[in-house]
Design a protein around this motif. Structure first.
Motif, PDB file in Angstrom:
ATOM      1  N   GLY A  11       0.860  -1.116   0.171  1.00 20.00           N
ATOM      2  CA  GLY A  11      -0.026  -0.047   0.067  1.00 20.00           C
ATOM      3  C   GLY A  11       0.939   1.294  -0.139  1.00 20.00           C
ATOM      4  O   GLY A  11       0.639   2.279  -0.801  1.00 20.00           O
ATOM      5  N   SER A  12       1.844   1.324   0.950  1.00 18.72           N
ATOM      6  CA  SER A  12       2.846   2.512   0.829  1.00 18.72           C
ATOM      7  C   SER A  12       3.488   2.671  -0.412  1.00 18.72           C
ATOM      8  O   SER A  12       3.913   3.633  -0.841  1.00 18.72           O
ATOM      9  CB  SER A  12       3.611   2.434   2.174  1.00 18.72           C
ATOM     10  N   THR A  13       3.889   1.532  -1.116  1.00 18.77           N
ATOM     11  CA  THR A  13       4.529   1.525  -2.416  1.00 18.77           C
ATOM     12  C   THR A  13       3.830   2.201  -3.444  1.00 18.77           C
ATOM     13  O   THR A  13       4.191   2.972  -4.224  1.00 18.77           O
ATOM     14  CB  THR A  13       4.818   0.030  -2.786  1.00 18.77           C
ATOM     15  N   MET A  14       2.476   2.115  -3.333  1.00 20.81           N
ATOM     16  CA  MET A  14       1.428   2.804  -4.247  1.00 20.81           C
ATOM     17  C   MET A  14       1.700   4.219  -4.072  1.00 20.81           C
ATOM     18  O   MET A  14       1.503   5.238  -4.719  1.00 20.81           O
ATOM     19  CB  MET A  14       0.229   2.523  -4.040  1.00 20.81           C
ATOM     20  N   GLN A  15       1.776   4.688  -2.966  1.00 19.17           N
ATOM     21  CA  GLN A  15       2.048   6.052  -2.381  1.00 19.17           C
ATOM     22  C   GLN A  15       3.259   6.690  -3.029  1.00 19.17           C
ATOM     23  O   GLN A  15       3.255   7.966  -3.684  1.00 19.17           O
ATOM     24  CB  GLN A  15       2.026   6.433  -0.852  1.00 19.17           C
ATOM     25  N   LEU A  16       4.471   6.004  -2.664  1.00 19.78           N
ATOM     26  CA  LEU A  16       5.692   6.590  -3.007  1.00 19.78           C
ATOM     27  C   LEU A  16       6.043   6.468  -4.586  1.00 19.78           C
ATOM     28  O   LEU A  16       7.059   7.319  -5.146  1.00 19.78           O
ATOM     29  CB  LEU A  16       6.840   5.826  -2.387  1.00 19.78           C
ATOM     30  N   ALA A  17       5.498   5.331  -4.984  1.00 23.70           N
ATOM     31  CA  ALA A  17       5.560   4.971  -6.658  1.00 23.70           C
ATOM     32  C   ALA A  17       4.403   5.030  -7.187  1.00 23.70           C
ATOM     33  O   ALA A  17       3.831   3.894  -7.535  1.00 23.70           O
ATOM     34  CB  ALA A  17       6.464   3.882  -6.829  1.00 23.70           C
ATOM     35  N   PRO A  18       3.666   6.164  -7.601  1.00 28.49           N
ATOM     36  CA  PRO A  18       2.216   5.930  -7.866  1.00 28.49           C
ATOM     37  C   PRO A  18       2.195   5.193  -9.289  1.00 28.49           C
ATOM     38  O   PRO A  18       0.867   4.612  -9.619  1.00 28.49           O
ATOM     39  CB  PRO A  18       1.750   7.677  -8.080  1.00 28.49           C
ATOM     40  N   HIS A  19       2.883   4.959 -10.106  1.00 30.10           N
ATOM     41  CA  HIS A  19       2.644   4.289 -11.355  1.00 30.10           C
ATOM     42  C   HIS A  19       2.551   2.704 -10.934  1.00 30.10           C
ATOM     43  O   HIS A  19       1.914   2.197 -11.665  1.00 30.10           O
ATOM     44  CB  HIS A  19       3.706   4.140 -11.906  1.00 30.10           C
ATOM     45  N   THR A  20       2.778   2.222  -9.694  1.00 32.08           N
ATOM     46  CA  THR A  20       2.468   0.850  -9.424  1.00 32.08           C
ATOM     47  C   THR A  20       1.029   0.734  -8.997  1.00 32.08           C
ATOM     48  O   THR A  20       0.518  -0.441  -8.778  1.00 32.08           O
ATOM     49  CB  THR A  20       3.117   0.315  -8.161  1.00 32.08           C
ATOM     50  N   ARG A  21       0.128   1.812  -8.822  1.00 32.36           N
ATOM     51  CA  ARG A  21      -1.143   1.567  -8.110  1.00 32.36           C
ATOM     52  C   ARG A  21      -2.095   0.814  -9.410  1.00 32.36           C
ATOM     53  O   ARG A  21      -2.744  -0.068  -8.745  1.00 32.36           O
ATOM     54  CB  ARG A  21      -1.882   3.110  -8.328  1.00 32.36           C
ATOM     55  N   GLU A  22      -1.836   0.885 -10.486  1.00 34.32           N
ATOM     56  CA  GLU A  22      -2.850   0.321 -11.563  1.00 34.32           C
ATOM     57  C   GLU A  22      -2.636  -1.173 -11.148  1.00 34.32           C
ATOM     58  O   GLU A  22      -3.552  -2.025 -11.688  1.00 34.32           O
ATOM     59  CB  GLU A  22      -2.496   0.721 -12.866  1.00 34.32           C
TER      60      GLU A  22
END
Length: 456
Positions: A326-337
């Motif tokens: 979840g925090s990875t999505m914050q720090l590297a937004p391209h991973t959210r998808e």
């Protein structure tokens, strides 16, 4: 600690739906997620008794045979509760969290309380340091000025684990961080991923928070050691570790929290380096392989133990993995998808089997079955709480730095320089006189400690 009842939580707007029965949540509605998380958090803390008279603040019941939990899981619990607070705004547990963290700092303000020497791993100490680091990043209430501060505590852990006493001095495994802190502990010659990954993670976060490249350099050095030893395979499998003298007998068991700890640290360095391609590639490769290995059919699963027998430690890994992805999505937004749909499907499966306990909403461990497995515990509750709050991460406030609102005071020299193996004055004839009596006493006391000492 005063625990809020379900009716009171409802009055505060933190709970919707029925008070009893299966956990009810709409994962498309942040308010519903927060309501369900409040219930899971309430049930989680029924396993904690450190705030009750006669008990030790900070720790869960244990270690075995006195309870299921080792000391490190207390640190993990408070990290989970800090993330819960940050994502939901619920501050009702602040007094408990602060008391717990500060009670376990130890006499040198470094999360090394003497009571846990017989099972003190570098990863154990690091989990408490990670919670202090998280408190720093989420702007958690600073302790009174006469108490150790969150940032300084994280720095103390990192500084001590940088010291040569904790490291392999030479050979193929040179500068690898040992699993256990003390030479007397079983596992001292095991150089494992989680201890090194925790150090890497804290270093990455200290670099970003303080804007000090020294931390980043040490974190990068650690990544290279883990990679060079083959603990990260060409396919991006993350293995458990290997033994001295040459670290070639690699234990290829894969646990989700090893990979997730590396992933989150890589995301912090990606953010710190303004989107470095090397860290982007590492993030993307880890995410792809983690989803393949640890999320079959998009549901969290521990492949190295879940088909046989997971212990109480392993039963808590899914929640950390959800939170750190979840925090990875914050720090590297391209991973959210890529990450978000998987975490959502996994959280849905997790919630579906929360139908146990007297209130009908306690959670089990085996999410892929869709049914409650009749075994409850702090790890199981932390897992589901982590799964729920991970869905709130993309829109939560990103981790602070000391230039974006962070207030915690640090100390670059925090930690102790005391030798791990104390030296003693020469023994005299008078000293020998009482040795026979003392030996009997010491053996009796030691047996209970070593009975539950970490197994390699």
């Amino acid at each position: 600690m005063v625990r809020l009842s379900t009716p009171l939580l409802a009055a505060l707007g933190l709970v919707t739906g029925t008070a009893y029965g299966a956990l009810d949540v709409n994962l498309d509605d942040p308010a519903s997620i927060k309501s369900a998380a409040a219930l899971v958090a309430e049930d989680l803390l029924t396993f904690y008794h450190g705030d009750e008279p006669g008990n030790v603040p900070g720790i869960l019941p244990g270690p075995p045979p006195d309870g299921d939990y080792y000391w490190w899981q207390g640190g993990a619990l408070w990290g989970t509760m800090l993330d819960y607070r940050h994502h939901t705004g619920d501050k009702s547990y602040d007094k408990t969290v602060s008391q717990a963290l500060l009670w376990q700092v130890g006499p040198n303000e470094d999360f090394m309380p003497p009571n846990w020497t017989a099972s003190m791993g570098n990863d154990d100490q690091a989990f408490w340091g990670l919670s202090a680091m998280l408190a720093t990043e989420v702007g958690y209430t600073d302790p009174p000025t006469d108490q150790p501060q969150w940032l300084a505590l994280a720095q103390a852990v990192f500084n001590e684990q940088t010291h040569e006493d904790r490291r392999v001095p030479s050979g193929r495994c040179k500068w690898g961080l040992r699993w256990q802190v003390y030479p007397s502990n079983n596992g001292y010659n095991y150089i494992n991923t989680i201890a090194n990954a925790c150090y890497f993670n804290i270093g990455a976060r200290l670099a970003r928070y303080t804007d000090n490249s020294t931390y980043a350099d040490l974190a990068n050095k650690t990544w290279n050691i883990i990679s060079d030893l083959g603990y990260i395979s060409d396919k991006w499998d993350v293995y458990d570790g290997a033994h001295l003298p040459d670290c070639t007998d690699i234990n290829k068991a894969q646990f989700s929290y090893n990979a997730a700890m590396l992933l989150q640290g890589a995301a912090f360095l990606y953010n710190y380096t303004d989107g470095s391609q090397i860290w982007k590639d590492r993030i993307d490769n880890l995410v792809d392989r983690m989803i393949e290995i640890f999320f079959p059919n998009n549901i969290a699963y521990e492949p190295s133990c879940e088909g046989t027998k997971c212990n109480a430690d392993m039963e808590s890994f899914k929640g950390y993995t959800h939170r750190w992805m979840g925090s990875t999505m914050q720090l590297a937004p391209h991973t959210r998808e890529k990450i978000y749909p998987v975490l959502k499907a996994s959280a849905q499966a997790a919630v579906k089997q929360c139908t146990g306990g007297d209130n009908g909403r306690f959670c089990g461990f085996h999410w892929t079955t869709g049914v409650f497995d009749n075994k409850v515990g702090a790890g199981q509750q932390m897992n589901v709480l982590g799964a729920l709050i991970s869905l709130l991460s993309p829109d939560a406030t990103p981790p602070l730095t000391n230039s974006t609102g962070g207030t915690s005071l640090g100390d670059v020299n925090a930690g102790s320089d005391d030798p791990l193996v104390p030296t003693f004055a020469p023994i005299t004839g008078g000293d020998k006189a009482g040795a026979g009596i003392l030996t009997a006493i010491l053996i009796a006391g030691s047996l209970s400690a070593f009975a539950w000492m970490s197994l390699d």
